[in-house]
Design a protein around this motif. Structure first.
Motif, PDB file in Angstrom:
ATOM      1  N   LEU A 172      66.743  11.318  59.195  1.00 30.20           N
ATOM      2  CA  LEU A 172      66.479  10.541  60.402  1.00 30.20           C
ATOM      3  C   LEU A 172      65.529  11.316  61.292  1.00 30.20           C
ATOM      4  O   LEU A 172      65.655  12.530  61.437  1.00 30.20           O
ATOM      5  CB  LEU A 172      67.770  10.262  61.171  1.00 30.20           C
ATOM      6  CG  LEU A 172      68.770   9.331  60.526  1.00 30.20           C
ATOM      7  CD1 LEU A 172      70.005   9.192  61.403  1.00 30.20           C
ATOM      8  CD2 LEU A 172      68.161   7.972  60.254  1.00 30.20           C
ATOM      9  N   GLN A 173      64.581  10.592  61.880  1.00 28.48           N
ATOM     10  CA  GLN A 173      63.627  11.208  62.798  1.00 28.48           C
ATOM     11  C   GLN A 173      63.471  10.321  64.026  1.00 28.48           C
ATOM     12  O   GLN A 173      63.581   9.107  63.941  1.00 28.48           O
ATOM     13  CB  GLN A 173      62.258  11.351  62.139  1.00 28.48           C
ATOM     14  CG  GLN A 173      62.218  12.247  60.938  1.00 28.48           C
ATOM     15  CD  GLN A 173      60.819  12.284  60.357  1.00 28.48           C
ATOM     16  OE1 GLN A 173      59.846  12.445  61.065  1.00 28.48           O
ATOM     17  NE2 GLN A 173      60.726  12.111  59.047  1.00 28.48           N
ATOM     18  N   SER A 174      63.173  10.953  65.123  1.00 28.96           N
ATOM     19  CA  SER A 174      62.810  10.249  66.350  1.00 28.96           C
ATOM     20  C   SER A 174      61.308  10.445  66.546  1.00 28.96           C
ATOM     21  O   SER A 174      60.847  11.571  66.721  1.00 28.96           O
ATOM     22  CB  SER A 174      63.584  10.825  67.536  1.00 28.96           C
ATOM     23  OG  SER A 174      63.101  10.267  68.729  1.00 28.96           O
TER      24      SER A 174
ATOM     25  N   ILE B 248      65.115   1.561  68.254  1.00 30.08           N
ATOM     26  CA  ILE B 248      64.267   2.251  69.219  1.00 30.08           C
ATOM     27  C   ILE B 248      65.097   2.744  70.396  1.00 30.08           C
ATOM     28  O   ILE B 248      66.206   2.264  70.642  1.00 30.08           O
ATOM     29  CB  ILE B 248      63.118   1.336  69.733  1.00 30.08           C
ATOM     30  CG1 ILE B 248      63.637   0.022  70.325  1.00 30.08           C
ATOM     31  CG2 ILE B 248      62.155   1.012  68.623  1.00 30.08           C
ATOM     32  CD1 ILE B 248      63.771   0.075  71.790  1.00 30.08           C
ATOM     33  N   VAL B 249      64.547   3.694  71.113  1.00 30.02           N
ATOM     34  CA  VAL B 249      65.063   4.118  72.413  1.00 30.02           C
ATOM     35  C   VAL B 249      63.975   3.725  73.408  1.00 30.02           C
ATOM     36  O   VAL B 249      62.848   4.209  73.311  1.00 30.02           O
ATOM     37  CB  VAL B 249      65.344   5.634  72.462  1.00 30.02           C
ATOM     38  CG1 VAL B 249      65.804   6.046  73.853  1.00 30.02           C
ATOM     39  CG2 VAL B 249      66.365   6.020  71.405  1.00 30.02           C
TER      40      VAL B 249
ATOM     41  N   ILE C 126      62.180   1.581  60.231  1.00 29.44           N
ATOM     42  CA  ILE C 126      62.627   1.717  61.621  1.00 29.44           C
ATOM     43  C   ILE C 126      64.052   1.194  61.721  1.00 29.44           C
ATOM     44  O   ILE C 126      64.327   0.047  61.374  1.00 29.44           O
ATOM     45  CB  ILE C 126      61.702   0.933  62.574  1.00 29.44           C
ATOM     46  CG1 ILE C 126      60.272   1.466  62.488  1.00 29.44           C
ATOM     47  CG2 ILE C 126      62.232   1.008  64.008  1.00 29.44           C
ATOM     48  CD1 ILE C 126      59.243   0.637  63.243  1.00 29.44           C
TER      49      ILE C 126
ATOM     50  N   PRO D 225      58.156   9.704  68.856  1.00 26.40           N
ATOM     51  CA  PRO D 225      57.709   9.183  70.153  1.00 26.40           C
ATOM     52  C   PRO D 225      56.471   8.302  69.982  1.00 26.40           C
ATOM     53  O   PRO D 225      55.540   8.649  69.252  1.00 26.40           O
ATOM     54  CB  PRO D 225      57.379  10.430  70.969  1.00 26.40           C
ATOM     55  CG  PRO D 225      57.432  11.584  70.039  1.00 26.40           C
ATOM     56  CD  PRO D 225      57.981  11.133  68.721  1.00 26.40           C
TER      57      PRO D 225
ATOM     58  N   GLU E 217      60.849   5.782  71.787  1.00 30.82           N
ATOM     59  CA  GLU E 217      60.997   6.551  70.560  1.00 30.82           C
ATOM     60  C   GLU E 217      61.465   5.602  69.469  1.00 30.82           C
ATOM     61  O   GLU E 217      62.403   4.821  69.687  1.00 30.82           O
ATOM     62  CB  GLU E 217      62.033   7.666  70.723  1.00 30.82           C
ATOM     63  CG  GLU E 217      61.648   8.716  71.737  1.00 30.82           C
ATOM     64  CD  GLU E 217      62.747   9.748  71.948  1.00 30.82           C
ATOM     65  OE1 GLU E 217      63.812   9.663  71.294  1.00 30.82           O
ATOM     66  OE2 GLU E 217      62.536  10.637  72.777  1.00 30.82           O
ATOM     67  N   ALA E 218      60.810   5.639  68.326  1.00 29.23           N
ATOM     68  CA  ALA E 218      61.259   4.870  67.166  1.00 29.23           C
ATOM     69  C   ALA E 218      62.184   5.760  66.348  1.00 29.23           C
ATOM     70  O   ALA E 218      61.827   6.890  66.018  1.00 29.23           O
ATOM     71  CB  ALA E 218      60.064   4.425  66.326  1.00 29.23           C
ATOM     72  N   ILE E 219      63.367   5.249  66.045  1.00 32.07           N
ATOM     73  CA  ILE E 219      64.302   5.980  65.207  1.00 32.07           C
ATOM     74  C   ILE E 219      64.027   5.548  63.769  1.00 32.07           C
ATOM     75  O   ILE E 219      64.219   4.385  63.405  1.00 32.07           O
ATOM     76  CB  ILE E 219      65.773   5.694  65.585  1.00 32.07           C
ATOM     77  CG1 ILE E 219      65.982   5.900  67.099  1.00 32.07           C
ATOM     78  CG2 ILE E 219      66.720   6.550  64.749  1.00 32.07           C
ATOM     79  CD1 ILE E 219      65.594   7.265  67.627  1.00 32.07           C
TER      80      ILE E 219
END
Length: 160
Positions: free
Chosen positions: A3-5, A131-132, A128, A7, A116-118
């Protein structure tokens, strides 16, 4: 799975729409929706193809916004995702038309806030998860905050 965040880089004075689509025709159809919505709108679109040559497809009427869309698509790198970077209009002006586009499956966000896309990455590729969008709430609006909200909506022409 990792998992990555990621921006999303939003140029000053811009808004973004991040979504998922399913067909190479997406770029042309979203381009038409954007240009038909307003003669003042400036935008760039990038779409991550998920099969064949797996290219980032792009279009727009403002090179800097097109470049921003491509850079964001490259960073997120999730199959069948698209991003629109826009100025001179709010997403609300185009969002219903975009949702009605036959290729569009999902809208993750439409915002000018930090995003931020998770993203999940597997051996197959990236997707995806969500999102945050912006920051967490700090309080409940007061009567004064309600007045400010009403004034803003009238100032930008969304209410009489």
């Amino acid at each position: 799975m990792q998992l990555q965040s990621i921006p999303v880089q939003i140029p000053e004075g811009s808004n973004v729409i991040l979504g998922q689509s399913h067909f190479i025709k997406t770029v042309e159809d979203l381009y038409e929706i954007m240009t038909e919505s307003s003669s003042q709108i400036k935008f760039g679109i990038a779409f991550c193809e998920a099969s064949g040559p797996c290219l980032i497809r792009a279009a727009g009427n403002e090179q800097a916004l097109k470049t921003a869309a491509v850079n964001n698509a490259k960073a997120i790198a999730a199959g069948h995702s698209f991003i629109i970077v826009m100025q001179n209009a709010y997403p609300i002006s185009v969002l219903n038309a975009i949702k009605q586009c036959p290729e569009v499956c999902n809208i993750y966000c439409a915002t000018g806030n930090p995003v931020e896309a998770i993203v999940a990455e597997t051996d197959q590729g990236r997707g995806i998860l969500g999102i945050v969008d912006g920051s967490a709430p700090q309080a409940i609006e007061t009567d004064e905050d309600v007045k400010v909200r009403h004034q803003f909506l009238r100032q930008v022409g969304y209410k009489l």
